[in-house]
Design an enzyme around this catalytic site. Structure first.
Site, short mmCIF file in Angstrom:
data_model
loop_
_atom_site.label_atom_id
_atom_site.label_comp_id
_atom_site.label_asym_id
_atom_site.label_seq_id
_atom_site.Cartn_x
_atom_site.Cartn_y
_atom_site.Cartn_z
N ASN A 136 55.94 18.19 4.41
CA ASN A 136 56.37 19.52 3.98
C ASN A 136 57.65 19.41 3.16
OD1 ASN A 136 56.36 22.33 3.75
ND2 ASN A 136 56.37 22.69 5.96
N PHE A 137 58.02 20.52 2.51
CA PHE A 137 59.28 20.64 1.76
C PHE A 137 59.37 19.66 0.59
CE2 PHE A 137 60.20 21.93 6.22
CZ PHE A 137 60.26 23.30 5.99
N LEU A 138 58.22 19.33 -0.02
CA LEU A 138 58.24 18.57 -1.27
C LEU A 138 58.85 19.46 -2.35
CD1 LEU A 138 57.42 16.40 -3.35
CD2 LEU A 138 55.12 17.43 -3.38
N THR A 172 49.84 21.40 3.57
CA THR A 172 49.27 22.59 2.94
C THR A 172 49.91 22.75 1.57
OG1 THR A 172 50.97 24.00 3.92
CG2 THR A 172 48.90 23.83 5.13
N LEU A 388 54.52 25.05 8.75
CA LEU A 388 55.63 25.96 8.43
C LEU A 388 55.84 26.11 6.93
CD1 LEU A 388 57.99 24.51 11.13
CD2 LEU A 388 56.54 26.55 11.31
S1 NHW Z 1 53.44 22.69 -0.81
C1 NHW Z 1 54.92 23.07 -1.67
C2 NHW Z 1 55.23 22.08 -2.73
N1 NHW Z 1 56.49 22.43 -3.40
C3 NHW Z 1 56.62 23.36 -4.34
O1 NHW Z 1 55.66 23.96 -4.78
C4 NHW Z 1 58.04 23.65 -4.78
C5 NHW Z 1 58.15 24.00 -6.24
N2 NHW Z 1 57.57 22.95 -7.06
C6 NHW Z 1 58.11 21.71 -7.19
O2 NHW Z 1 59.13 21.38 -6.63
C7 NHW Z 1 54.09 22.14 0.81
C8 NHW Z 1 57.34 20.74 -8.06
O3 NHW Z 1 56.49 21.47 -8.92
C9 NHW Z 1 56.51 19.73 -7.24
C10 NHW Z 1 55.65 18.87 -8.19
C11 NHW Z 1 57.43 18.80 -6.47
C12 NHW Z 1 55.54 20.43 -6.27
N3 NHW Z 1 51.37 18.68 -3.31
O4 NHW Z 1 56.25 15.25 -10.60
P1 NHW Z 1 55.09 15.87 -11.28
C13 NHW Z 1 54.38 20.64 0.73
O5 NHW Z 1 55.54 20.26 0.62
C14 NHW Z 1 50.83 16.67 -8.01
C15 NHW Z 1 50.86 17.49 -3.69
O6 NHW Z 1 54.98 15.62 -12.74
P2 NHW Z 1 56.24 18.45 -10.70
C16 NHW Z 1 53.23 19.68 0.84
C17 NHW Z 1 50.03 17.08 -9.22
O7 NHW Z 1 48.70 17.39 -8.83
N4 NHW Z 1 50.77 17.08 -4.96
O8 NHW Z 1 55.01 17.44 -11.01
C18 NHW Z 1 53.42 18.42 0.01
C19 NHW Z 1 50.14 15.86 -10.10
O9 NHW Z 1 49.27 14.84 -9.64
P3 NHW Z 1 47.88 14.62 -10.42
C20 NHW Z 1 51.23 17.93 -5.90
O10 NHW Z 1 55.73 19.81 -10.94
C21 NHW Z 1 52.25 17.49 0.14
C22 NHW Z 1 51.56 15.38 -9.80
O11 NHW Z 1 51.94 15.97 -8.54
C23 NHW Z 1 51.78 19.18 -5.57
O12 NHW Z 1 57.46 18.02 -11.39
C24 NHW Z 1 52.43 16.20 -0.61
C25 NHW Z 1 52.53 15.85 -10.87
O13 NHW Z 1 53.78 15.35 -10.54
C26 NHW Z 1 51.82 19.54 -4.22
N5 NHW Z 1 52.32 20.72 -3.81
O14 NHW Z 1 56.48 18.25 -9.13
C27 NHW Z 1 51.30 15.25 -0.42
N6 NHW Z 1 52.15 19.78 -6.72
O15 NHW Z 1 47.12 13.57 -9.63
C28 NHW Z 1 51.40 14.53 0.92
C29 NHW Z 1 51.86 18.94 -7.72
O16 NHW Z 1 47.18 15.95 -10.41
C30 NHW Z 1 50.30 13.49 1.06
N7 NHW Z 1 51.30 17.83 -7.25
O17 NHW Z 1 48.23 14.19 -11.79
C31 NHW Z 1 50.41 12.71 2.37
C32 NHW Z 1 51.55 11.71 2.34
C33 NHW Z 1 51.74 11.02 3.68
C34 NHW Z 1 50.60 10.07 4.02
C35 NHW Z 1 50.87 9.29 5.34
C36 NHW Z 1 49.71 8.38 5.78
C1 EN5 Z 2 53.84 25.31 2.64
N1 EN5 Z 2 54.24 25.58 3.99
O1 EN5 Z 2 52.07 33.44 -3.23
C2 EN5 Z 2 53.66 26.54 1.87
N2 EN5 Z 2 52.82 34.49 -1.43
O2 EN5 Z 2 49.97 36.50 -0.50
C3 EN5 Z 2 53.46 26.29 0.40
N3 EN5 Z 2 52.16 37.91 -2.17
O3 EN5 Z 2 53.66 37.00 -0.79
C4 EN5 Z 2 52.39 27.11 -0.24
N4 EN5 Z 2 52.80 38.15 -7.09
O4 EN5 Z 2 50.37 39.82 -2.05
C5 EN5 Z 2 52.69 28.56 -0.30
N5 EN5 Z 2 51.82 41.49 -1.77
C6 EN5 Z 2 51.72 29.36 -1.09
C7 EN5 Z 2 52.14 30.81 -1.14
C8 EN5 Z 2 53.24 31.06 -2.13
C9 EN5 Z 2 53.85 32.43 -2.03
C10 EN5 Z 2 52.85 33.48 -2.30
C11 EN5 Z 2 51.88 35.59 -1.54
C12 EN5 Z 2 50.88 35.49 -0.41
C13 EN5 Z 2 52.66 36.89 -1.47
C14 EN5 Z 2 52.70 39.25 -2.06
C15 EN5 Z 2 53.65 39.58 -3.18
C16 EN5 Z 2 53.01 39.50 -4.53
C17 EN5 Z 2 54.00 39.68 -5.63
C18 EN5 Z 2 53.35 39.46 -6.95
C19 EN5 Z 2 51.52 40.22 -1.99
C20 EN5 Z 2 50.84 42.51 -1.54
C21 EN5 Z 2 51.12 43.07 -0.15
C22 EN5 Z 2 50.34 44.36 0.15
C23 EN5 Z 2 50.97 45.06 1.33
C24 EN5 Z 2 50.23 46.32 1.68
C25 EN5 Z 2 48.77 46.06 1.90
C26 EN5 Z 2 48.14 45.33 0.74
C27 EN5 Z 2 48.87 44.05 0.43
#
Ligand code: NHW
Ligand code: EN5
Length: 388
Positions: A136-138, A172, A388
């Site tokens: 988590n928290f990537l 997730t 979470l």
């Molecule tokens: S999901 C929340 C992830 N974080 C965010 O969304 C925060 C905002 N975004 C960012 O910080 C909960 C960046 O956009 C991140 C990507 C860092 C997401 N999971 O560096 P590049 C988690 O924390 C792939 C997995 O250029 P970026 C769960 C993407 O498909 N992969 O991208 C974490 C591509 O690969 P591909 C993800 O935008 C689970 C590559 O990254 C992803 O600068 C991790 C691009 O990299 C995501 N959410 O950075 C996996 N988002 O193959 C755990 C993008 O498609 C696996 N990508 O080319 C298990 C490990 C442990 C195993 C132990 C046995």
């Molecule tokens: C790893 N632990 O999209 C988590 N949230 O619906 C990482 N929408 O809050 C992955 N866009 O629908 C997280 N309001 C993926 C989720 C990222 C955050 C996200 C959504 C989930 C959300 C709200 C606000 C939308 C704003 C515009 C939304 C509608 C609520 C309404 C209330 C009354 C009854 C009908 C629905």
């Protein structure tokens, strides 16, 4: 299409049709002596940092990285704002590994620019209890996106998990990757509809006025179920028994013992809340519900900076109907000033969402396992795991 994920032991989209592949590990463990001994290389300006969550200064840096750069909704109106106390709780469960709290910082400024974490968990898939890492928290700082740093972070956490002789993980994401075991929908229950509408989280329904909307979502002042009270330390054994029996019904679920329940479910102010029903006659604990606290920053709003959101966690009903139990959870969340109560359509949640006036959100949550195949996936209602 997925230059990184194609190389990893995860369900590949191209294998979806192959029914001969069995459930279970995709590849076998390698001898520990073959696990790479040194960290993966980072671009020259950056260095790895093994984090100390007990260090308040580090915790403040992590909080700030995430508060400014973590997950946003699809229209960039809200961003998750995990509190420092929440991060400490999430990252320091029983038997956590410090080496799985992985930061990247700029060598020169020492600024934290990226993070990934794992925590250990026992997760059951069908009848196989597997030691896993929950990842988590990537997060990569907005200014360093699309430079392929995420694959380096993922490889590094994988290496450190392997060093503990653990070969599977659960995670997730809001984005589609190869390959979800299931895809869940977020549902939202307005507690403070006026604020939710003001910040753009929800809209006034057609033919609805503000005062009708406020009335629609009104709740009683106090929980209705006799014997409904906050969980305490003395309840850990009873809650563990209830929860273990309940989670046994799902295809994928955590294998919680009392030590886990004390950590994950004993109430902590503004982090996790748990309530139970103690029968006024027999003093038996018959039902349980819980939620965690995850505010979101409201981006670009003149009137409000944060939304206070409760997220449904683990709930078990044996005597009190689940809908009544969750109605009491909504009532205590309202009492505690939450603006919205969120839930996924996991476990038996479908049975109360519509009736309790939750509405479907615009976000989805995809669940993944690393190096563990579950043929054809599962339904959200077969999933007993909340991350979470
Ligand atoms: S999901 C929340 C992830 N974080 C965010 O969304 C925060 C905002 N975004 C960012 O910080 C909960 C960046 O956009 C991140 C990507 C860092 C997401 N999971 O560096 P590049 C988690 O924390 C792939 C997995 O250029 P970026 C769960 C993407 O498909 N992969 O991208 C974490 C591509 O690969 P591909 C993800 O935008 C689970 C590559 O990254 C992803 O600068 C991790 C691009 O990299 C995501 N959410 O950075 C996996 N988002 O193959 C755990 C993008 O498609 C696996 N990508 O080319 C298990 C490990 C442990 C195993 C132990 C046995
Ligand atoms: C790893 N632990 O999209 C988590 N949230 O619906 C990482 N929408 O809050 C992955 N866009 O629908 C997280 N309001 C993926 C989720 C990222 C955050 C996200 C959504 C989930 C959300 C709200 C606000 C939308 C704003 C515009 C939304 C509608 C609520 C309404 C209330 C009354 C009854 C009908 C629905």
């Amino acid at each position: 299409r997925h230059k990184f994920w194609e190389t990893q032991p995860v369900g590949q989209f191209r294998d979806a049709a192959d029914t001969s592949l069995p459930d279970g590990p995709i590849e076998p463990p390698t001898p520990l002596s073959e696990v790479r001994a040194d960290p993966y290389p980072l671009p020259a300006a950056f260095e790895w940092l093994t984090c100390d969550l007990d260090d308040d200064a580090f915790l403040a840096d992590l909080y700030s990285l995430l508060a400014h750069n973590y997950v946003e909704d699809d229209e960039n109106m809200f961003r998750f704002n995990y509190s420092p106390a929440f991060l400490r709780w999430a990252l320091k469960p029983p038997s956590f590994f410090r080496a799985w709290h992985i930061g990247v910082r700029a060598k020169e400024s020492k600024k934290l620019v990226a993070f990934i974490s794992g925590v250990p968990a026992r997760i059951r898939a069908r009848d196989d209890v597997v030691r896993m890492a929950e990842i988590n928290f990537l997060c990569v700082h907005k200014k360093l996106r699309s430079k392929r740093l995420a694959p380096v972070l993922i490889r590094e956490v994988t290496r450190r998990v392997h060093q503990e002789n653990i070969w599977q993980a659960a995670y997730t994401a809001g984005v589609v990757l190869p390959t979800p075991i299931t895809t869940c929908r977020y549902w939202h229950r307005s507690l403070n509809p006026k604020k939710l509408i003001d910040v753009g989280f929800s809209r006034l329904g057609p033919r609805m006025t503000m005062s009708r909307t406020v009335r629609l979502y009104k709740l009683p002042d106090a929980p209705l179920t006799p014997g409904f009270r906050r969980m305490e330390l003395r309840d850990v054994a009873a809650v563990t028994r209830l929860l273990r029996a309940y989670l046994a019904r799902f295809v994928v679920a955590p294998d919680f013992d009392e030590v886990d329940v004390e950590h994950w479910l004993l109430p902590q102010e503004d982090v996790v809340d748990s309530y139970l029903v103690e029968s006024p006659e027999t003093h038996e604990v018959t039902d349980f519900c819980s939620f965690y606290t995850l505010p979101s920053s409201v981006l670009n709003n003149a009137n409000y900076a944060t939304l206070k959101a409760a997220y449904s966690y683990y709930n078990v009903s044996t005597k009190t109907p689940l809908q009544q139990l969750m109605n009491d959870a909504l009532i205590v969340a309202k009492q505690k000033n939450y603006d919205v109560f969120n839930a996924l359509d996991v476990m038996e949640n479908e049975s109360f969402l519509k009736e309790l006036k939750f509405g479907p959100g615009d976000g989805q949550l995809h669940y993944y396992l690393y190096n563990y195949r579950i043929r054809n996936g599962i339904k959200p209602s077969e999933l007993g795991l909340v991350l979470l």
